[in-house]
Each structure stands twice: as C-alpha cells, then as structure tokens.
Write an enzyme that holds these catalytic residues in place. Structure first.
Site, PDB file in Angstrom:
ATOM      1  N   GLY A  24     -10.883  31.094 -33.018  1.00 40.88           N
ATOM      2  CA  GLY A  24      -9.726  31.805 -33.275  1.00 40.88           C
ATOM      3  C   GLY A  24      -8.549  30.386 -32.277  1.00 40.88           C
ATOM      4  N   SER A  25      -7.594  30.524 -32.088  1.00 42.82           N
ATOM      5  CA  SER A  25      -6.345  29.803 -31.043  1.00 42.82           C
ATOM      6  C   SER A  25      -7.151  29.025 -30.157  1.00 42.82           C
ATOM      7  CB  SER A  25      -4.413  30.149 -31.894  1.00 42.82           C
ATOM      8  OG  SER A  25      -4.573  30.229 -32.822  1.00 42.82           O
ATOM      9  N   THR A  26      -8.400  29.950 -29.564  1.00 43.96           N
ATOM     10  CA  THR A  26      -8.036  29.815 -27.924  1.00 43.96           C
ATOM     11  C   THR A  26      -8.926  28.292 -27.874  1.00 43.96           C
ATOM     12  OG1 THR A  26     -10.258  31.043 -28.215  1.00 43.96           O
ATOM     13  CG2 THR A  26      -8.754  31.793 -27.245  1.00 43.96           C
ATOM     14  N   PHE A  27      -9.293  27.677 -29.465  1.00 50.24           N
ATOM     15  CA  PHE A  27     -10.062  26.939 -29.665  1.00 50.24           C
ATOM     16  C   PHE A  27      -9.479  25.527 -29.465  1.00 50.24           C
ATOM     17  CE2 PHE A  27     -13.634  24.168 -32.042  1.00 50.24           C
ATOM     18  CZ  PHE A  27     -14.867  23.957 -30.806  1.00 50.24           C
TER      19      PHE A  27
END
Lengths: 572, 126
Positions: free
Chosen positions: A293-296
């Site tokens: 998800g957004s951590t990427f």
C-alpha cells in the site's frame, strides 16, 4: 626299604600328582582355547562396551549486557515401563492408577497402553524433571524404569519463538536460528570403548578408547530481549484492541542492519512446538508477503527525487480525488485539487504518487525498486525469507507503474519494506539485515563474527537527507502518521493501508494496516515497521499501526538511551 | 658306635635357587595384586568423579534455566506485580543529562554497547 628311600618315594609320588593335575589343567585350557574360540569371541563382545558420548547443544544468548540465555539444553527423564512384566505381575491397573495420580495422566488410556503383554517397552511420560521421575521410581513398581535424556529448553517461553525456532525430536534444528546455526550448535559426539565387569559395570581401567565429545558452540544474537518484549507486548495489545488476524513487527539498527527485535503474532511456545499450528510457526516478518500500500510511495518518490525529475515543491494535479487513467479509475482517500511532492507524501495521495511514477517510467522505476531490494531476498541469516513479488518490467501493462506506485501489484515482506526505509535513514545505503552477531566455540574462540554489510546505494545521500525531512512531516500535524509522533523527538515514517487481494480483485472489508519509520530524524538510530493484518473495525495504518509504532518507540528511546533532538542540537 | 640321629644327611634339601624364584614370584604376585587393587580403586574414583561432574553440570544448567526464566522481562514484571510495584519508563523531560565543559554528554555507555565488549573488558567497566 630304608628311611631315606621311603621319603624320596613319597616326594616323587606327590610330585607325580601335581604334574598330573597340571597336565590336566593344561589339557583343559588348551581344549577351551582351541574348541571354544567362538564362544570366547562372543563373550569378549559381550564384555566390550562401545558407546557414544553425546555432545551438549550450544546455547543461544541475546545481545543485552546481561547476555540472557534464550535457549539451552537441560537434563530430563523419560519414565518407561515393561508392559509384559506388569501384566505378568497383575499390576497394570494399580500401576496405571498410581501414574495417573502422580503425573496427572489419563488413567484409562494408560491402562490400555500398559495392559499389552506382547509389548516390552512403553513410554509412560516423557521429558519429566529428573526429581519427578525419581520420586515415581521410589515407589519401586516392578517393570518401571527411567531413561535420561536431554531436552531443549527455551526459558523465555514464546518470546522470540520465531527467531529462535525449535529443535525437533531427532535433535535437529527445525526452524529459526536453531535450523540456521544447527551445524555450530549441535557439536560433535564423542566415543567411549571400554570393558564391562561381571555385573556389567564399566571398568574404567580397561578403557580402550575415549574420544571426548565436542560441545556445541554458543550463538550470540543481535536481538535484545528487552526490546523484543516491548515490541511483542505492543503487538499483543494491538491484536486484541483491533481484533486483528495477525500482527508482526521488526526493529532494526539503521546504520548496521542489526535486528534488535523481530516478532510475529500469533506465536507459539517452542518448548511445546508439537501443539502449534503452521500459522503460528510462520515468521511473518520475513515469510509473509503482502501488498504494502502507501508505504511503497516512499521508494517511488525517492527515485523521482534522485533522478531530479521532481523537487519537493513540484506541484501535481490530484484531480479532486478521482482520476481516470487508461480507462481505469484511481481514487484518493481524501480528495485534493493540487498537491506538491512534499504534501503528496504527507497526505499520502495515490493520484500524486501514480503521476510521479509515470514521469519516472517503467524501466527506471523497476531499476530503483530492485536497487532498494524489492523482489529479492535481502539475505538475512534466518531460514524462510521470502523474496516478494516484483514482476519483470516486460510483463508490465500500461497502468502497472501507476499501481506499483501506490503499493499494488507488488508484494514485499516487512523486512524488505523496513530495508527501504532504513536505506533512506542511512544516507541512501541499504544494509544487509542480520540476527547473529557472533558464534563462540566452547574454548572461547570466535568462530564467526558478522560485520555490517552494505548491499548497495539506491539513492544519493542528498536525496536521502531530503526524503528524511519529507517523511518527518508525515508524523506532524496534518500528516497521516501523527499518532506515531513522539514528544521530544522528530519521527519520520509512512503509513500504509492496503486492501487485501482476494479472488477476482481486492477485498472491500479486509485490509493490512502498516507503519514504517525511523527516529530521530536528525541522526537516525532505529528503524521500525509495524504491520497489522485484518484489523477491525478501524483499518487504516495511521489509526491502527502508527500508535503501536509510537508506543514502542517511546520505550525504546529510554531503553536504548537515544538522546532527544533538542539535546542533540545543544550538544553540537 | 652310636649314630647321631640329629645329623641326617640323607633327607630332602629344598634347592636354594628354587626358593629364591618362588620368593620372587610371590613378591611379584603380591605387588601385582596390590597395584591391581589400587588401579581398581582409582577407576571407581574416576567413575564417581565423572558422575559427580555430570550431576554438577546438570544442576548448573538447571539453575541457569531457572535464573533465565526469573530474569526474563515477563518474569520480572510478574515479580513486580506480586509485590504491588509498577514501573514505567521515564519520559523524555524526566531524564537529566549531564554535559562536560565542552558541551558533550558525559559518556554514559549505552546498554547495548556493553554487550559488544569482551567479558574481561566488561568486568573492567563494571
């Protein structure tokens, strides 16, 4: 006949008798020697003792100053019985009832096992403390005896279970460090050849050969039991509070790659590994891949900054939260009209990140992600590390890069995601994570010492410094990760909320919430990732995982004596 | 003339070399017996000492195991709870840091750093 001749005759007669006796004995000895050579060989074999001297398995210690013991061998006893003797003595019921009473066993099952006259051996109870076994033997029940044995003990119970692993019934390491360092830990058994006396006791003075056993080496980990306890306790709380399916986390030293703590929930007790299930034994921190998800977005934006394609103030049209691209709609969690790169990270805009990835292009995006360690094992010294999934760029469609940018269509392990963040914290250098600090032989010689090992430098130090500042804004007011903020410290990080993949698409109800970050921003020391699987009913990384990060980080700053930013500035 | 009965020259005389040989063999046999008994006793003692060493080693391991359990964070927390004690980490503002004239922090060795020292070095530090 004179007196003298009479005396000589008597002497001759006695001498003749003695000679006869000696001749008889000589004949008998010769015949035994010649005829009984086979029996003699058999007798010799029976008198010869040849036994293996077991080597004690080495211990495992943590890295704290007190060098706490995490795994060791202790002596136990197996209580055994000869059912044939018990049946012949008509003592099956009495013996079974006594065992059941003394050892809290099922009497009926025991009666059935001990009441079989065709069997000569049956375990009554295994791995008992020696005192317990001896107290039972003191009852002097016929056909009951004990066998001494070694058993692997993990004094901390389930703590660090996934890192330590366990030793199976064949005394081989079957998971974790026990498996990875088995060759060092197991030692080398010795040999004893000797003779037995008539009562089958060993005659020490007749020892033929004695090769002493080589004790196993001791393994010193980089993990600290106090840091581990703090992390595990926080994960347990999160699991209960959010009724989650699983949770896992890692704490890593930024500059070296040393793992200070690695925990996975649900856990199991390695002392009783036979009762655990596969799901409990899985070390999710390295063995479960998930869409980040957004951590990427961190990796994608770092790549674009490193390439000079964007600057923190470069603005992007975020399409008011709904963007049609290649006939597919991409949405933001909160709609924004325009955001600059700094705010795309802070507000975690999907549309902004996707547009940056498109600017970067497939080839460059793929190259950067692989340089960050995505899609390959980082080489941690634990078995079961997954490589994650990053498809070759030739297989990408026209929307792949826009989806990879928001952590979809790509799978990572928590270790890989933490590696990306720690590389940024470490001036752009990706370090190989490791859990074994050194291995010391029984004579004190260091057999193996792990030194920090760089794996590459995906981004320049200036880009890393810039990213650190941008990521620090995520935990500030208005950022998605403000619940990870820590009083007195600047914390950098990124939240992630990923829908779980299910057959035919993405689930609308099951999410993976995560937070990955490091602190302090000015001089990063520790990086940490927290992942919570299927939290209910709240499911965002900022609400579920970030508070866990904050809770753990607060205690770690005290325990590891990490000075706050204000002090660091004053000290300069 | 009367014969002297005490002076008998026609009786059996035990040969002196044989007597010496028998005496030597007897002495050898007695020495062998004594040495054998001694080595047997030493063998039994070695066996007993080996058994004692094994028992002592087992006891030491057992105590180490118990000590590790007692020192575990969970064990310490349980002991604190048993005595009605609650301990928390100090907040950042509750920590007083001492600096020397140069403004640098007085070197307080971090806990994790101590573990990197050899045992002898650690003893010197302590």
């Amino acid at each position: 006949m004179t007196r003298a001749t009479h005396g000589a005759a008597r002497i001759l007669f006695v001498a003749g008798l003695v000679l006869l006796a000696i001749s008889g004995l000589t004949y008998r000895l010769t015949s035994l020697h010649l005829e009984g050579s086979l029996d003699r060989a058999r007798a010799e074999r029976r008198r010869l003792y040849r036994g293996v001297l077991p080597a004690s398995r080495g211990r495992v210690f943590d890295s704290s100053a007190e060098t706490n013991t995490l795994a060791m061998n202790i002596r136990v006893a197996d209580l055994c019985a000869d059912p044939a003797v018990l049946v012949a003595s008509n003592l099956v019921e009495e013996t079974a009832d006594r065992f059941a009473r003394e050892l809290h066993l099922d009497a009926a099952a025991l009666r059935q096992r001990l009441g079989r006259p065709d069997r000569r051996f049956e375990y009554v109870a295994r791995r008992l403390p020696k005192e317990t076994a001896e107290s039972v033997l003191a009852l002097r029940l016929p056909g009951v005896f004990k066998q001494d044995a070694w058993v692997r003990s993990y004094p901390m119970g389930s703590m660090m279970a996934h890192v330590l692993g366990f030793v199976n019934d064949e005394e081989m390491g079957a998971a974790g460090i026990e498996q990875r360092c088995d060759a060092y830990l197991r030692g080398r058994p010795g040999l004893l050849e000797s003779r037995l006396d008539g009562q089958r006791r060993e005659m020490v003075v007749r020892r033929v050969r004695q090769i002493p056993a080589e004790e196993g080496a001791d393994v010193y980990l980089t993990l600290d039991q106090h840091v581990q306890y703090i992390l595990e306790k926080a994960l347990d709380q999160a699991l209960e509070q959010h009724r989650a399916r699983a949770a896992w986390g890692i704490v890593q030293r930024v500059a070296t790659g040393e793992i200070l703590a690695m925990a996975s929930r649900p856990a199991y007790d390695p002392n009783d590994f036979r009762r655990s299930e596969d799901a409990q034994r899985l070390n999710r921190a390295i063995g479960q891949v998930y869409e980040p998800g957004s951590t990427f977005k961190v990796a994608v934006i770092a790549a674009a900054l490193n390439e000079g394609l964007v600057r923190p103030e470069t603005e992007f049209d975020c399409e008011n939260g709904r963007w049609l691209h290649e006939n597919r709609i991409l949405r933001d969690y909160h709609p924004y009209a325009r955001l600059n790169v700094a705010d795309i990270i802070k507000k975690s805009s999907n549309i902004g990140a996707a547009k940056i990835a498109l600017m970067l292009g497939d080839q460059r995006l793929d190259a950067y992600l692989r340089a960050f360690g995505v899609g390959r094992r980082l080489g941690i010294d634990l078995p079961g590390e997954e490589a994650g999934i990053l498809h070759p760029v030739a297989q990408w469609s026209r929307i792949t890069s826009s989806r990879v940018a928001i952590g979809q269509g790509v799978c990572v392990t928590a270790l890989q995601m933490l590696g990306v963040m720690c590389a940024i914290a470490n001036g752009g250098t990706l370090m190989r994570p490791y859990v074994v600090r050194q291995i010391v032989g029984p004579d004190g010689a260091v057999l193996h010492r792990q030194e920090p090992q760089p794996l590459g430098r995906p981004i320049r130090p200036e880009t890393a410094d810039l990213m650190r500042e941008l990521l620090a804004r995520v935990t500030e007011e208005g950022g998605t990760g403000r619940r990870a903020a820590l009083r007195g410290y600047r914390v950098a990080g990124k939240t992630g909320t990923a829908q779980k993949v299910q057959a035919g698409g993405y689930s609308e109800s099951d999410y993976i919430a995560s937070f990955v970050g490091f602190l302090p921003v000015e001089a990063p020391q520790i990086g940490m990732i927290i992942v919570v699987d299927e939290p209910q009913p709240l499911h965002t990384g900022g609400v579920v995982a970030a508070p866990v990060f904050g809770m753990v980080a607060e205690q770690l700053t005290r325990y590891l004596d990490i000075p706050p930013a204000a002090y660091a500035v004053a000290a300069r | 003339m009367r014969r002297n009965r005490k002076k008998r020259t026609d009786g059996f005389i035990f040969p002196a070399p044989l007597a010496v040989a028998i005496a030597a063999l007897s002495a050898f046999g007695v020495s062998f017996g004594c040495l054998r008994a001694r080595t047997d006793a030493l063998g039994r003692e070695i066996k007993q000492l080996e058994a004692r060493r094994n028992t002592a080693r087992e006891m030491a391991l057992k105590e180490e195991n118990r000590w590790a359990q007692a020192r575990s964070p969970a064990g310490i927390e349980e002991a604190l709870n048993r005595h009605g004690l609650t301990m928390t980490w100090p907040a950042a503002e509750q920590v007083v840091r001492l600096a020397d004239d140069s403004g640098r922090e007085t070197p307080a060795r971090p806990r994790y750093a101590a573990s990197r020292l050899s045992r002898s070095e650690r003893m010197r530090v302590e």
